[in-house]
Design a protein around this motif. Structure first.
Motif, PDB file in Angstrom:
ATOM      1  N   SER A  33     -63.417 -25.712  -1.863  1.00  0.00           N
ATOM      2  CA  SER A  33     -64.076 -27.021  -2.042  1.00  0.00           C
ATOM      3  C   SER A  33     -64.171 -27.035  -3.707  1.00  0.00           C
ATOM      4  CB  SER A  33     -65.603 -27.089  -1.559  1.00  0.00           C
ATOM      5  OG  SER A  33     -66.345 -25.947  -1.753  1.00  0.00           O
ATOM      6  N   ASP A  34     -64.005 -26.046  -4.393  1.00  0.00           N
ATOM      7  CA  ASP A  34     -64.037 -26.002  -5.784  1.00  0.00           C
ATOM      8  C   ASP A  34     -62.911 -26.562  -6.742  1.00  0.00           C
ATOM      9  OD1 ASP A  34     -66.550 -23.182  -6.396  1.00  0.00           O
ATOM     10  OD2 ASP A  34     -66.877 -25.272  -5.851  1.00  0.00           O
ATOM     11  N   TYR A  35     -61.772 -26.465  -5.650  1.00  0.00           N
ATOM     12  CA  TYR A  35     -60.288 -26.740  -6.431  1.00  0.00           C
ATOM     13  C   TYR A  35     -59.735 -27.970  -6.009  1.00  0.00           C
ATOM     14  CZ  TYR A  35     -60.594 -22.095  -8.250  1.00  0.00           C
ATOM     15  OH  TYR A  35     -60.805 -20.870  -9.007  1.00  0.00           O
ATOM     16  N   TYR A  36     -58.807 -28.655  -6.759  1.00  0.00           N
ATOM     17  CA  TYR A  36     -57.859 -29.574  -6.687  1.00  0.00           C
ATOM     18  C   TYR A  36     -56.881 -28.991  -5.611  1.00  0.00           C
ATOM     19  CZ  TYR A  36     -59.819 -31.156 -11.119  1.00  0.00           C
ATOM     20  OH  TYR A  36     -60.756 -31.512 -12.304  1.00  0.00           O
ATOM     21  N   MET A  37     -55.971 -29.895  -5.111  1.00  0.00           N
ATOM     22  CA  MET A  37     -54.951 -29.155  -4.188  1.00  0.00           C
ATOM     23  C   MET A  37     -53.758 -30.279  -4.315  1.00  0.00           C
ATOM     24  SD  MET A  37     -55.769 -26.431  -3.136  1.00  0.00           S
ATOM     25  CE  MET A  37     -54.602 -25.976  -1.856  1.00  0.00           C
ATOM     26  N   TYR A  51     -51.663 -35.422  -4.775  1.00  0.00           N
ATOM     27  CA  TYR A  51     -52.895 -34.746  -5.474  1.00  0.00           C
ATOM     28  C   TYR A  51     -54.024 -35.184  -4.884  1.00  0.00           C
ATOM     29  CZ  TYR A  51     -56.539 -34.310  -8.868  1.00  0.00           C
ATOM     30  OH  TYR A  51     -57.874 -33.900  -9.576  1.00  0.00           O
ATOM     31  N   ILE A  52     -55.077 -34.269  -4.525  1.00  0.00           N
ATOM     32  CA  ILE A  52     -56.494 -34.484  -4.052  1.00  0.00           C
ATOM     33  C   ILE A  52     -57.380 -33.864  -5.088  1.00  0.00           C
ATOM     34  CG2 ILE A  52     -56.520 -33.021  -2.134  1.00  0.00           C
ATOM     35  CD1 ILE A  52     -58.075 -35.269  -0.705  1.00  0.00           C
ATOM     36  N   THR A 108     -60.590 -38.441  -5.361  1.00  0.00           N
ATOM     37  CA  THR A 108     -59.476 -38.899  -6.578  1.00  0.00           C
ATOM     38  C   THR A 108     -58.113 -38.337  -5.586  1.00  0.00           C
ATOM     39  OG1 THR A 108     -60.727 -38.848  -8.248  1.00  0.00           O
ATOM     40  CG2 THR A 108     -58.481 -38.810  -8.870  1.00  0.00           C
ATOM     41  N   ILE A 109     -57.106 -39.585  -5.717  1.00  0.00           N
ATOM     42  CA  ILE A 109     -56.044 -39.184  -4.726  1.00  0.00           C
ATOM     43  C   ILE A 109     -54.713 -40.030  -5.649  1.00  0.00           C
ATOM     44  CG2 ILE A 109     -54.400 -39.580  -3.088  1.00  0.00           C
ATOM     45  CD1 ILE A 109     -57.204 -39.160  -0.959  1.00  0.00           C
ATOM     46  N   TYR A 110     -53.950 -39.001  -5.943  1.00  0.00           N
ATOM     47  CA  TYR A 110     -52.575 -39.725  -6.649  1.00  0.00           C
ATOM     48  C   TYR A 110     -51.391 -39.314  -5.461  1.00  0.00           C
ATOM     49  CZ  TYR A 110     -55.417 -39.534 -10.636  1.00  0.00           C
ATOM     50  OH  TYR A 110     -56.579 -39.749 -11.544  1.00  0.00           O
ATOM     51  N   THR A 124     -50.138 -39.750   3.353  1.00  0.00           N
ATOM     52  CA  THR A 124     -51.589 -39.816   3.115  1.00  0.00           C
ATOM     53  C   THR A 124     -52.196 -38.350   3.047  1.00  0.00           C
ATOM     54  OG1 THR A 124     -51.918 -41.640   4.408  1.00  0.00           O
ATOM     55  CG2 THR A 124     -54.050 -40.362   4.100  1.00  0.00           C
ATOM     56  N   ILE A 125     -52.627 -38.134   1.775  1.00  0.00           N
ATOM     57  CA  ILE A 125     -53.327 -36.711   1.655  1.00  0.00           C
ATOM     58  C   ILE A 125     -54.708 -36.711   1.989  1.00  0.00           C
ATOM     59  CG2 ILE A 125     -53.854 -37.198  -0.728  1.00  0.00           C
ATOM     60  CD1 ILE A 125     -52.836 -34.112  -1.180  1.00  0.00           C
ATOM     61  N   SER A 126     -55.345 -35.608   2.405  1.00  0.00           N
ATOM     62  CA  SER A 126     -56.470 -35.539   2.944  1.00  0.00           C
ATOM     63  C   SER A 126     -56.997 -34.021   2.761  1.00  0.00           C
ATOM     64  CB  SER A 126     -57.127 -36.249   4.420  1.00  0.00           C
ATOM     65  OG  SER A 126     -56.158 -35.673   5.092  1.00  0.00           O
ATOM     66  N   ARG A 127     -58.505 -33.811   2.962  1.00  0.00           N
ATOM     67  CA  ARG A 127     -58.875 -32.429   3.127  1.00  0.00           C
ATOM     68  C   ARG A 127     -60.126 -32.316   3.910  1.00  0.00           C
ATOM     69  NH1 ARG A 127     -59.508 -30.377  -2.912  1.00  0.00           N
ATOM     70  NH2 ARG A 127     -60.427 -28.709  -1.868  1.00  0.00           N
ATOM     71  N   ASP A 128     -60.386 -31.054   4.412  1.00  0.00           N
ATOM     72  CA  ASP A 128     -61.523 -30.730   5.180  1.00  0.00           C
ATOM     73  C   ASP A 128     -62.140 -29.611   4.519  1.00  0.00           C
ATOM     74  OD1 ASP A 128     -63.566 -30.243   6.834  1.00  0.00           O
ATOM     75  OD2 ASP A 128     -62.427 -30.836   8.588  1.00  0.00           O
ATOM     76  N   ASN A 129     -63.159 -29.714   3.496  1.00  0.00           N
ATOM     77  CA  ASN A 129     -63.504 -28.468   2.963  1.00  0.00           C
ATOM     78  C   ASN A 129     -64.530 -27.554   3.750  1.00  0.00           C
ATOM     79  OD1 ASN A 129     -62.411 -29.314   0.298  1.00  0.00           O
ATOM     80  ND2 ASN A 129     -64.315 -30.244  -0.252  1.00  0.00           N
ATOM     81  N   ALA A 130     -64.929 -28.244   4.816  1.00  0.00           N
ATOM     82  CA  ALA A 130     -65.524 -27.254   5.850  1.00  0.00           C
ATOM     83  C   ALA A 130     -64.540 -26.416   6.403  1.00  0.00           C
ATOM     84  CB  ALA A 130     -66.476 -28.085   6.842  1.00  0.00           C
TER      85      ALA A 130
END
Lengths: 121, 110
Positions: free
Chosen positions: A30-34, A50-51, A57-59, A69-75
């Motif tokens: 959860s501390d890092y961009y990906m 990029y997320i 923020t997404i590019y 579509t980029i996404s993330r689930d920090n949990a």
């Protein structure tokens, strides 16, 4: 140690969809961009998306804008790439990579092993 | 067509020195953004080789060095070894909010 493990690749027909996943471990996700980066067979590297750490923020590269579509689930310590309207030119190994900020830019310090996406009828 | 330009191939004999150039533009390298280098061995993922123009991550031999000037950068490899045979990529950031790579250079150790 840092590990990034991609999954979800495979063979899909043109116009089809696929969802890639990247499981992260060994660092506080959860501390890092990906990012996602791809490499077509026998070709060079191409940045895809990029997320930011929060997902706010997404590019996207122009070549995939409006389709991916980029996404993330920090949990769940996971990164995703939803790929729609796939084309033959999307055929590539897709890498999950972690960008790290420098004074003037970003570099990718850790990469996954990649997952192959083949778009063909 | 890659945004950063690299020679497609370079070669050298064991023990020799080779350099790989990377040319960008005023929107990326020339804008002051750092250049980074990656080594990709056959069938493997890219590995970070040089970051921030000239810094080596832990574990990278000091035979590898990087430099940057104006809109270009270079990777130098001294004391060439057979295990250095690989593809090398430069990378920077672009003012268009994108990350850009060179087309890659295949290093052959003769």
């Amino acid at each position: 140690q840092v590990q990034l493990v991609e999954s979800g690749g495979g063979l899909v027909k043109p116009g089809g969809s696929l969802r890639l996943s990247c499981a992260a471990s060994g660092f506080t996700f959860s501390d890092y961009y990906m990012s996602w980066i791809r490499q077509a067979p026998g070709k060079g590297l191409e940045w895809v998306s990029y997320i930011s750490s929060s997902g706010s923020t997404i590019y996207y590269a122009d070549s995939v804008k409006g389709r991916f579509t980029i996404s993330r689930d920090n949990a769940k310590n996971s990164l995703y790439l939803q790929m729609n309207s796939l084309r033959a030119e999307d055929t590539a190994v897709y890498y999950c990579a972690r960008p790290t900020v420098t004074t003037h830019g970003y570099y990718f310090d850790y990469w996954g092993q990649g997952t192959l996406v083949t778009v063909s009828s | 067509q890659s945004v950063l330009t690299q020679p497609p191939s370079v070669s050298g004999a064991p023990g020799q020195r080779v350099t790989i150039s990377c040319t960008g533009s005023s929107s990326n390298i020339g804008a002051g953004y750092d250049v980074h280098w990656y080594q990709q061995l056959p069938g493997t993922a890219p590995k970070l080789l040089i970051y921030g123009n000239s810094n080596r991550p832990s574990g990278v031999p000091d035979r590898f060095s990087g430099s940057k000037s104006g809109t270009s950068a270079s990777l130098a490899i001294t004391g060439l070894q057979a295990e250095d045979e690989a593809d090398y990529y430069c990378q920077s950031y672009d003012s268009s909010l994108s990350w850009v790579f060179g087309g890659g250079t295949k290093l052959t150790v003769l």
